[in-house]
Design a protein around this motif. Structure first.
Motif, PDB file in Angstrom:
ATOM      1  N   SER A 298      -0.306  -1.257  -5.169  1.00  0.00           N
ATOM      2  CA  SER A 298      -1.018  -1.356  -3.900  1.00  0.00           C
ATOM      3  C   SER A 298      -1.626  -2.743  -3.709  1.00  0.00           C
TER       4      SER A 298
ATOM      5  N   ASN B  91       0.828  -1.198   0.000  1.00  0.00           N
ATOM      6  CA  ASN B  91       0.000   0.000   0.000  1.00  0.00           C
ATOM      7  C   ASN B  91       0.867   1.255   0.000  1.00  0.00           C
TER       8      ASN B  91
ATOM      9  N   ASN C 230      -4.439  -4.076  -3.598  1.00  0.00           N
ATOM     10  CA  ASN C 230      -5.832  -3.792  -3.942  1.00  0.00           C
ATOM     11  C   ASN C 230      -6.470  -4.929  -4.749  1.00  0.00           C
TER      12      ASN C 230
END
Length: 282
Positions: A134, A129, A136
């Motif tokens: 990231s 992150n 994600n």
């Protein structure tokens, strides 16, 4: 006594030769027909060590593909990560990065859930992150790879003694312990030992410590358990933490100082992995 015309002998001989060559050619074609197809995705834009590895891989894989009767293709166009394109391939490789587009990610997830094969190298598992990569993509990092977010790494790239943790088809003819090529080694936020779906195949042996040269103290590992090759039993997949060649950063030449596939145990392991993925069913 009736003599057989010479033309009959000629026709018979011609037919016999035709059958002979047809059988031989058919056998040759069948024996050399590719058994599966591999497609490698890569970016090769960030970090000279990753770029060096991608170029090395795209030279090494075609050679072993020809020798072992499979097809190796590669592309830097991640839009090819779609159902129609993937339908022609039995194994997908991520040589450096991962897909960032939602449609590409969904296509890959469906491909794996439908029994496709996958091998990811080094940076393809990276997620942190507040970085360009990231954390994600929960399915990929936590369920599929199991490793979760990146936590830290060794530096400089150094060789390690790797230890076989579990017998597996890809471990065939691999020593119980062997010295790797230089590599930047990763550790992860998740404890892979606690995940019942993960089978750890290789880990860093304690004889490697201290591992790394710094200069930062946290870049030198003195103890701990670090998996470097594993598979997820729910999928036909393999993750390999190797894939970061040593580079002459200090003198600014960006010259490659080590090559991953020049290490025989590593290259044999990777080839075994490709053959296992390409020839096995889900």
């Amino acid at each position: 006594m009736v003599k057989t015309p010479k033309s009959v002998y000629f026709i018979f001989l011609h037919s016999l030769l035709f059958v002979f060559f047809f059988v031989c050619f058919s056998g040759y074609s069948q024996d050399n027909k590719p058994t599966f197809k591999v497609i490698a995705f890569y970016t090769a834009k960030n970090d000279q060590a990753h770029i060096s590895f991608v170029h090395e891989a795209n030279k090494w894989f075609p050679k072993v593909a020809q020798q072992n009767h499979f097809v190796y293709d590669s592309t830097s166009n991640w839009d090819n990560l779609n159902a129609k394109f993937l339908a022609d391939y039995q194994v997908v490789l991520f040589l450096d990065t991962r897909p960032e587009n939602a449609n590409q990610r969904e296509a890959f997830k469906k491909y794996m859930k439908n029994g496709g094969g996958f091998m990811g190298f080094h940076f393809s598992a990276f997620a942190l992150n507040d970085s360009d990569y990231s954390q994600n993509w929960d399915w990929y990092h936590n369920e599929f790879l199991g490793s979760g977010e990146y936590k830290s790494n060794t530096w400089r790239p150094t060789a390690a003694i790797l230890r076989v943790e579990k017998q597996h088809q890809i471990i065939k003819n691999i020593p119980e312990k062997f010295k790797s090529a230089p590599n930047e080694w990763y550790r992860w936020n998740n404890d892979l030992k606690k995940n019942p779906d993960i089978e750890i195949l290789l880990a860093i042996d304690e004889s490697s410590f201290p591992l790394g040269t710094g200069p930062k103290p946290n870049e030198i590992w003195h103890d701990g358990y670090y998996p470097v090759v594993w598979t997820n039993k729910k999928y036909k997949m393999l993750y390999v933490n190797m894939g970061h060649n040593d580079i002459d950063y200090e003198h600014g030449t960006n010259k490659t100082l080590s090559y991953t596939f020049e290490n025989e145990p590593e290259s044999n392991l990777i080839l075994n992995g490709i053959l296992w993925l390409g020839n096995s069913k889900k």
